[in-house]
Design a protein around this motif. Structure first.
Motif, short mmCIF file in Angstrom:
data_model
loop_
_atom_site.label_atom_id
_atom_site.label_comp_id
_atom_site.label_asym_id
_atom_site.label_seq_id
_atom_site.Cartn_x
_atom_site.Cartn_y
_atom_site.Cartn_z
N PHE A 32 0.83 -1.21 0.00
CA PHE A 32 0.00 0.00 0.00
C PHE A 32 0.86 1.26 0.00
N PRO A 33 1.83 1.41 0.92
CA PRO A 33 2.73 2.57 0.82
C PRO A 33 3.52 2.59 -0.49
N MET A 34 3.91 1.44 -1.00
CA MET A 34 4.62 1.41 -2.28
C MET A 34 3.78 2.01 -3.38
N TYR A 35 2.51 1.61 -3.41
CA TYR A 35 1.62 2.14 -4.44
C TYR A 35 1.46 3.65 -4.30
N LEU A 36 1.35 4.13 -3.07
CA LEU A 36 1.13 5.55 -2.82
C LEU A 36 2.36 6.39 -3.12
N LEU A 37 3.54 5.83 -2.94
CA LEU A 37 4.78 6.60 -3.07
C LEU A 37 5.45 6.49 -4.43
N HIS A 38 5.15 5.45 -5.18
CA HIS A 38 6.05 5.06 -6.26
C HIS A 38 6.08 5.98 -7.47
N GLN A 39 4.94 6.56 -7.87
CA GLN A 39 4.90 7.14 -9.21
C GLN A 39 5.69 8.44 -9.34
N ASN A 40 5.25 9.51 -8.73
CA ASN A 40 5.93 10.79 -8.92
C ASN A 40 7.33 10.80 -8.33
N ILE A 41 7.51 10.20 -7.15
CA ILE A 41 8.85 10.13 -6.58
C ILE A 41 9.77 9.30 -7.47
N GLY A 42 9.23 8.20 -7.99
CA GLY A 42 10.02 7.38 -8.92
C GLY A 42 10.37 8.15 -10.18
N PHE A 43 9.44 8.93 -10.70
CA PHE A 43 9.71 9.74 -11.88
C PHE A 43 10.81 10.76 -11.61
N LEU A 44 10.78 11.37 -10.42
CA LEU A 44 11.83 12.34 -10.05
C LEU A 44 13.19 11.66 -10.02
N ILE A 45 13.24 10.45 -9.47
CA ILE A 45 14.51 9.72 -9.38
C ILE A 45 15.00 9.35 -10.78
N ILE A 46 14.10 8.85 -11.63
CA ILE A 46 14.49 8.48 -12.99
C ILE A 46 15.01 9.69 -13.74
N ARG A 47 14.32 10.82 -13.60
CA ARG A 47 14.79 12.04 -14.28
C ARG A 47 16.19 12.44 -13.82
N TYR A 48 16.43 12.32 -12.50
CA TYR A 48 17.74 12.71 -11.97
C TYR A 48 18.84 11.76 -12.43
N ILE A 49 18.62 10.44 -12.29
CA ILE A 49 19.70 9.51 -12.64
C ILE A 49 19.98 9.55 -14.14
N GLU A 50 18.96 9.81 -14.96
CA GLU A 50 19.22 9.92 -16.39
C GLU A 50 19.98 11.21 -16.70
N SER A 51 19.75 12.25 -15.91
CA SER A 51 20.44 13.52 -16.13
C SER A 51 21.93 13.44 -15.82
N ILE A 52 22.34 12.46 -14.99
CA ILE A 52 23.76 12.31 -14.67
C ILE A 52 24.38 11.15 -15.44
N GLY A 53 23.67 10.67 -16.46
CA GLY A 53 24.23 9.68 -17.35
C GLY A 53 23.87 8.24 -17.07
N LEU A 54 23.08 7.98 -16.05
CA LEU A 54 22.68 6.60 -15.73
C LEU A 54 21.37 6.31 -16.45
N SER A 55 21.47 6.19 -17.76
CA SER A 55 20.26 6.10 -18.58
C SER A 55 19.94 4.69 -19.09
N HIS A 56 20.81 3.74 -18.80
CA HIS A 56 20.54 2.37 -19.22
C HIS A 56 19.36 1.82 -18.43
#
Length: 336
Positions: free
Chosen positions: A273-297
């Motif tokens: 339940f917390p995973m479902y509530l937390l995952h989307q936007n926070i996960g998107f922020l993390i993906i955007r950040y790691i891709e911005s520093i070159g971790l895009s695989h």
């Protein structure tokens, strides 16, 4: 002491991972675009996960109703199962959204935040702090309407199944009307798009517990045909999955299959339940950040998944150790 059957936690864990995987691959790609073209994609994974969650809501609705003395007690139990986890997740998600560069099209205001704390933001015309919260509005409708209906006719509870099936039948007629004329009146109120999933869960419970042979046979017949309802709103692929997952859950219930040992999926299920509530936007922020520093695989999708699992475990631990004992005035409380 009877040990807990973890098999439903395994299903919840799989459902949670299906939703997360879908959102981090296809949903993110559609909304923002991955830096690289990923070879891994999730075909309808999010829909599959939500399908499972809604069926489980229907399955465990009746035990919760039976254990409650009245509608007020029932609503209190529902609130204790939802809000202590929900409110911290809303706060954490909102803070993350405010202290980072905005996700285009997903910005929320302070007014949205305070409305989200009620969990009724969809009915108050405010935006969700996280887009995944749309399912909460549907579940609230199920808890309130079906729960209220149950206690309204509790002295004649044998008729509850018939009334729910009549509701389902009305939604079928409305769906036919929508197919012919393009618009369905009262669709949100009647749960037109998702009613079959909650009914499937209820029917699985009835088949496994009902002693009346007529009711049991009726439940089995409707359960067998109910996935066809998916064709009104979803793909053939989704409909096939609906048949499959209903069959699997039905077999597990009828055969009384159990799993006493814990594993990765039971752990994820316990914090789903917390995973479902937390995952989307926070996960998107993390993906955007790691891709911005070159971790895009695509292998780096494990980074946001790991962060969300740890964060969800932290919220669950905090709530169960400190919040629930205060709210329940005891070390353990029966919330089912």
């Amino acid at each position: 002491m009877r040990r807990k059957n973890n098999i439903w936690e395994i299903f919840r864990g799989i459902a949670a991972l299906l939703v997360i995987f879908h959102h981090y691959t296809e949903r993110y790609d559609v909304a923002f675009g991955h830096v690289e073209n990923w070879s891994i994609q999730s075909i309808y994974g999010g829909q599959f996960g939500v399908c499972m969650f809604f069926i489980f809501t229907g399955m465990f609705l009746m035990p919760s109703l039976d254990k409650s003395k009245n509608f007020g007690v029932y609503l209190k139990k529902r609130a204790l199962r939802l809000y202590p986890y929900y409110i911290p997740c809303v706060i954490v998600t909102f803070i993350c959204m405010k202290i980072t560069p905005p996700l285009f099209g997903r910005e929320v205001s302070w007014g949205d935040f305070f409305a989200n704390l009620t969990m009724f933001q969809s009915y108050l015309s405010f935006r969700n702090v996280d887009g995944a919260y749309w399912t909460l509005a549907v579940q609230l409708m199920v808890y309130i309407f079906m729960g209220g209906l149950f206690f309204l006719i509790r002295k004649h509870r044998k008729h509850f199944l018939i009334i729910i099936l009549v509701w389902f039948g009305i939604d079928i007629l409305f769906s036919v009307y929508g197919y012919l004329f393009g618009k369905i009146p009262f669709s949100s109120l009647l749960l037109v798009r998702t009613i079959h999933l909650f009914v499937q869960g209820l029917l699985i419970w009835y088949v496994s517990t009902e002693e009346n042979k007529t009711y049991k046979l009726l439940s089995q017949l409707v359960l067998l045909l109910s996935p066809l309802y998916s064709l009104f709103y979803f793909s053939l692929y989704y409909t096939i999955f609906n048949f499959f997952i209903v069959g699997v859950i039905y077999l597990v219930t009828i055969k009384n299959w159990t799993c006493k040992k814990g594993n990765l999926f039971t752990f994820i299920g316990s914090i789903s339940f917390p995973m479902y509530l937390l995952h989307q936007n926070i996960g998107f922020l993390i993906i955007r950040y790691i891709e911005s520093i070159g971790l895009s695989h695509e292998i780096f999708i494990l980074v946001p998944i790991t962060v969300i699992i740890i964060l969800s475990w932290g919220v669950t631990t905090f709530v169960e150790r400190f919040i629930l004992p205060i709210l329940c005035n005891e070390k353990k409380c029966e919330l089912r």
